[in-house]
Design an enzyme around this catalytic site. Structure first.
Site, PDB file in Angstrom:
ATOM      1  CB  SER A 131      20.906  -9.140 -60.736  1.00 44.55           C
ATOM      2  OG  SER A 131      22.228  -9.195 -61.202  1.00 44.55           O
ATOM      3  N   GLY A 162      26.637 -15.906 -56.238  1.00 43.37           N
ATOM      4  CA  GLY A 162      25.791 -15.508 -55.111  1.00 43.37           C
ATOM      5  C   GLY A 162      24.747 -16.579 -54.813  1.00 43.37           C
ATOM      6  CG  ASN A 193      20.780 -20.646 -61.828  1.00 44.12           C
ATOM      7  OD1 ASN A 193      20.024 -19.690 -61.708  1.00 44.12           O
ATOM      8  ND2 ASN A 193      21.162 -21.387 -60.802  1.00 44.12           N
ATOM      9  CE1 TYR A 194      25.708 -22.172 -65.966  1.00 45.98           C
ATOM     10  CE2 TYR A 194      25.102 -24.137 -67.183  1.00 45.98           C
ATOM     11  CZ  TYR A 194      25.854 -23.515 -66.209  1.00 45.98           C
ATOM     12  OH  TYR A 194      26.767 -24.237 -65.482  1.00 45.98           O
TER      13      TYR A 194
HETATM   14  P1  FDA Z   1      22.485 -12.298 -59.564  1.00 45.72           P
HETATM   15  O1  FDA Z   1      22.602 -11.468 -58.351  1.00 45.72           O
HETATM   16  O2  FDA Z   1      22.922 -11.689 -60.851  1.00 45.72           O
HETATM   17  O3  FDA Z   1      20.986 -12.835 -59.663  1.00 45.72           O
HETATM   18  C1  FDA Z   1      20.532 -13.701 -60.691  1.00 45.72           C
HETATM   19  C2  FDA Z   1      19.007 -13.595 -60.820  1.00 45.72           C
HETATM   20  O4  FDA Z   1      18.378 -13.903 -59.579  1.00 45.72           O
HETATM   21  C3  FDA Z   1      18.522 -12.185 -61.168  1.00 45.72           C
HETATM   22  O5  FDA Z   1      17.321 -12.287 -61.908  1.00 45.72           O
HETATM   23  C4  FDA Z   1      18.241 -11.569 -59.817  1.00 45.72           C
HETATM   24  O6  FDA Z   1      17.327 -10.484 -59.886  1.00 45.72           O
HETATM   25  C5  FDA Z   1      17.676 -12.755 -59.048  1.00 45.72           C
HETATM   26  N1  FDA Z   1      17.973 -12.701 -57.622  1.00 45.72           N
HETATM   27  C6  FDA Z   1      19.208 -12.550 -57.076  1.00 45.72           C
HETATM   28  N2  FDA Z   1      19.123 -12.600 -55.746  1.00 45.72           N
HETATM   29  C7  FDA Z   1      17.829 -12.780 -55.434  1.00 45.72           C
HETATM   30  C8  FDA Z   1      17.129 -12.898 -54.206  1.00 45.72           C
HETATM   31  N3  FDA Z   1      17.781 -12.835 -53.051  1.00 45.72           N
HETATM   32  N4  FDA Z   1      15.775 -13.048 -54.236  1.00 45.72           N
HETATM   33  C9  FDA Z   1      15.119 -13.114 -55.411  1.00 45.72           C
HETATM   34  N5  FDA Z   1      15.739 -13.011 -56.614  1.00 45.72           N
HETATM   35  C10 FDA Z   1      17.084 -12.850 -56.624  1.00 45.72           C
HETATM   36  N6  FDA Z   1      25.443 -22.178 -62.099  1.00 45.72           N
HETATM   37  C11 FDA Z   1      25.429 -23.445 -61.628  1.00 45.72           C
HETATM   38  O7  FDA Z   1      24.361 -24.022 -61.402  1.00 45.72           O
HETATM   39  N7  FDA Z   1      26.615 -24.095 -61.393  1.00 45.72           N
HETATM   40  C12 FDA Z   1      27.816 -23.499 -61.586  1.00 45.72           C
HETATM   41  O8  FDA Z   1      28.862 -24.106 -61.344  1.00 45.72           O
HETATM   42  C13 FDA Z   1      27.829 -22.161 -62.072  1.00 45.72           C
HETATM   43  N8  FDA Z   1      29.010 -21.507 -62.297  1.00 45.72           N
HETATM   44  C14 FDA Z   1      28.997 -20.185 -62.697  1.00 45.72           C
HETATM   45  C15 FDA Z   1      30.206 -19.494 -62.882  1.00 45.72           C
HETATM   46  C16 FDA Z   1      30.190 -18.175 -63.310  1.00 45.72           C
HETATM   47  C17 FDA Z   1      31.504 -17.439 -63.488  1.00 45.72           C
HETATM   48  C18 FDA Z   1      28.968 -17.521 -63.578  1.00 45.72           C
HETATM   49  C19 FDA Z   1      28.950 -16.091 -64.084  1.00 45.72           C
HETATM   50  C20 FDA Z   1      27.776 -18.193 -63.388  1.00 45.72           C
HETATM   51  C21 FDA Z   1      27.774 -19.525 -62.950  1.00 45.72           C
HETATM   52  N9  FDA Z   1      26.580 -20.226 -62.755  1.00 45.72           N
HETATM   53  C22 FDA Z   1      26.604 -21.519 -62.306  1.00 45.72           C
HETATM   54  C23 FDA Z   1      25.299 -19.565 -63.003  1.00 45.72           C
HETATM   55  C24 FDA Z   1      24.729 -19.004 -61.703  1.00 45.72           C
HETATM   56  O9  FDA Z   1      24.128 -20.056 -60.972  1.00 45.72           O
HETATM   57  C25 FDA Z   1      23.644 -17.950 -62.011  1.00 45.72           C
HETATM   58  O10 FDA Z   1      24.202 -16.904 -62.754  1.00 45.72           O
HETATM   59  C26 FDA Z   1      23.020 -17.430 -60.731  1.00 45.72           C
HETATM   60  O11 FDA Z   1      21.810 -16.794 -61.038  1.00 45.72           O
HETATM   61  C27 FDA Z   1      23.937 -16.464 -60.036  1.00 45.72           C
HETATM   62  O12 FDA Z   1      23.399 -15.986 -58.838  1.00 45.72           O
HETATM   63  P2  FDA Z   1      23.875 -14.552 -58.314  1.00 45.72           P
HETATM   64  O13 FDA Z   1      23.194 -14.289 -57.040  1.00 45.72           O
HETATM   65  O14 FDA Z   1      25.352 -14.467 -58.371  1.00 45.72           O
HETATM   66  O15 FDA Z   1      23.333 -13.629 -59.481  1.00 45.72           O
END
Ligand code: FDA
Length: 539
Positions: free
Chosen positions: A119, A187, A477-478
């Site tokens: 991201s 997020g 998501n992993y």
């Molecule tokens: P981030 O912003 O990094 O986005 C992830 C991906 O989605 C990227 O490819 C990004 O470009 C795309 N993206 C983001 N926002 C978007 C939008 N609005 N529209 C289109 N594309 C978009 N999973 C789970 O199922 N259960 C759990 O309990 C956990 N626990 C957990 C703990 C920790 C510490 C971490 C680091 C990760 C998890 N995860 C998880 C995994 C988590 O679900 C996964 O990393 C998600 O993609 C995180 O979303 P974010 O928006 O934070 O990531």
């Protein structure tokens, strides 16, 4: 105002100059983007305040603030030429239109938890970075949460965290909740895009199973909702992975009923305390227990190795005790092990907050506070119990690495009832549990990196005979780039050599490709693991 076509021509020439004079070229790109935003925005002054380029003193903090994985936060990590944090839908539309016009790549960021940093960067170690300069479209300001307790729904902005969603629900109701991830700082945007599971998985399924509407900006800069995006695109965004179909701005979700009293426990077993046989038994019974009961195992590499049985039961402790005594006596649970609380307190407890923490703490995020936190994760699905000898080998791996861990999450219950093609997330009936492999480290440098990567890859290899095959399934998501990537810079997908898409999505991959071909044939939204349009699939 300049003619857009002239600007575009100028821009293509600039990209050619890019390698000669990086700094100057970036300044031109920045200027071209601003000129374009003036043409496409009604209030360009507002968005100009939300553009951060390297010459802005806040650039580094805005870029790095949500980064969880130090592997992608070093001096040689490819950086965007700009981070844009829009506040209104038309600003997002203008950014997409201008990025398309100027042939700029966009990385969408919500919570920044992507395991491979997709991201906000192009993974440095692959050295196949997309040649075009890229910008980060950060949705941090799209974090509104509006809960309707009468209809039991909520609209939640992609830039909100799951913790914010949980807290806002709990502010209004003690008997409503939402089945999403455990760590409060995740997020919503990325999490819902890939499925999203937590401790209510067996009772309610995934976060994405509960999405009933969404607002999205597509590759043409149009804002769509469920009705205007149509059935296929609405299907695809609920689990087909982020950064592929458009920018999801916000999601409408159906909330779920939770009892006023729930129960949690943490029971630790070591190999000397019969952990191997208890884990062996857990494999067969955990997916068949009443769906209100979720018992996961966190196995950690310490001396001695520990298997922590970590659980949420949607009901009172006395009922839970009876279930455990009847179905899982080997665990040896007593009434003292079980703690009753409200659902929101269980969210805090399971996320590791101390007893008595104010639920408002869920509104905060986790910042690394300057402490490096490098990590790598991988995943697998188990369909048949692993024999005792196989589990003993696992303990040997964990003994080698005291920061290594495995999280085993049981399926069954609601997960068995939803069809594999209901949404793109395909891992449903037939799975006993999912494994997450994880290792983290704080030492900089190649040696620590190599040691940890080698450890997790060896562990993954060790599991080969015990886990799903053809395909060896994985949870998007992993995110794990080891299982295959598109060939950058054009993001072509090698169907024969590289079937990462089938590992994440099984047969749903084909439908995802069809949707992508229809909504984004030019492959504007792309990264190392975005769904390719048909014309980008090569053999
Ligand atoms: P981030 O912003 O990094 O986005 C992830 C991906 O989605 C990227 O490819 C990004 O470009 C795309 N993206 C983001 N926002 C978007 C939008 N609005 N529209 C289109 N594309 C978009 N999973 C789970 O199922 N259960 C759990 O309990 C956990 N626990 C957990 C703990 C920790 C510490 C971490 C680091 C990760 C998890 N995860 C998880 C995994 C988590 O679900 C996964 O990393 C998600 O993609 C995180 O979303 P974010 O928006 O934070 O990531």
């Amino acid at each position: 105002m300049k003619n857009p076509n002239t600007l575009c021509f100028l821009f293509v020439s600039l990209l050619c100059l890019f390698s000669y004079s990086n700094h100057q070229a970036l300044a031109y790109i920045d200027e071209a983007l601003k000129q374009c935003l003036i043409r496409h925005s009604q209030n360009h002054t507002a968005i100009f305040n939300d553009i951060y380029t390297p010459d802005n003193s806040s650039f580094v903090s805005v870029l790095q603030y949500p980064i969880k994985n130090t592997r992608f936060n070093s001096s040689d990590t490819p950086k965007p030429f700009s981070v844009i944090t829009p506040r209104e839908e038309p600003e997002v539309q203008a950014v997409i239109l201008c990025a398309a016009e100027l042939n700029l790549r966009v990385r969408i960021r919500s919570g920044g938890h992507d395991y491979e940093g997709l991201s906000y960067t192009t993974p440095a170690e692959k050295r196949v970075a997309d040649q075009n300069p890229f910008l980060v479209l950060d949705l941090i300001n799209f974090n509104n949460v509006a809960v309707d307790t009468v209809k039991k729904t909520a609209w939640v902005g992609s830039g909100a965290t799951v913790g914010e969603l949980y807290y806002r629900i709990s502010e209004k109701s003690k008997t409503l909740g939402f089945p999403a991830g455990v760590c409060h700082s995740i997020g919503v945007g990325g999490h819902f895009s890939g499925g999203g599971y937590g401790m209510m998985l067996r009772k309610h399924g995934l976060a994405a199973d509960h999405v009933v509407d969404a607002r999205l900006v597509d590759a043409k800069g149009k804002v769509l909702n469920r009705k205007s995006m149509g059935k296929d695109l609405f299907w695809a965004i609920r689990g087909g992975g982020g950064n592929t179909f458009g920018v999801v701005l916000s999601w409408k979700v159906q909330l779920v009923d939770v009892p006023e009293t729930v129960t949690t426990f943490n029971i630790v077993k070591t190999p000397d305390q019969n952990a191997t046989n208890i884990v062996h038994k857990w494999q067969s019974i955990a997916p068949k227990l009443p769906r209100e009961l979720f018992i996961r195992i966190i196995a950690i590499g310490q001396n001695p190795v520990q298997a922590i049985f970590n659980s949420l039961y949607l009901g009172p402790a006395d009922t839970l005790l009876k279930i455990l005594q009847q179905s899982f006596p080997e665990l040896g649970a007593t009434r003292q092990d079980l703690g009753e609380m409200s659902w929101i307190e269980s969210v805090l407890t399971i996320d590791g907050f101390p007893n008595g923490t104010d639920p408002k703490a869920l509104m905060g995020t986790i910042v690394n506070n300057g402490q490096p936190n490098y990590f790598k994760g991988k995943s697998d699905y188990v369909k048949n119990p692993i024999p005792v000898e196989g589990l003993e080998g696992v303990w040997d791996f964990l003994r080698e690495n005291n920061s290594g861990l495995l999280i085993m999450s049981p399926y069954g219950g609601r997960m068995d009832e939803i069809s594999e093609s209901g949404i793109p997330f395909p891992h449903r009936a037939g799975n006993l549990y999912k494994i997450q492999y994880f290792t983290s480290w704080s030492e900089a440098g190649r040696e620590a990196y190599e040691n940890h990567m080698r450890w997790i890859r060896r562990m993954f290899h060790y599991y080969t005979p015990f886990v799903s095959k053809s395909p060896r399934e994985a949870y998007v998501n992993y995110r794990d780039l080891d299982i295959g990537t598109n060939s950058m810079p054009n993001s072509t997908y090698g169907a024969q050599s590289n079937n990462w898409g089938v590992k994440y999505f099984k047969n749903n991959f084909e439908r995802l490709v069809r949707v992508k071909t229809k909504v984004d044939p030019q492959n504007f939204f792309r990264n190392e693991q975005s769904i390719p349009p048909l014309s980008y699939i090569v053999n």
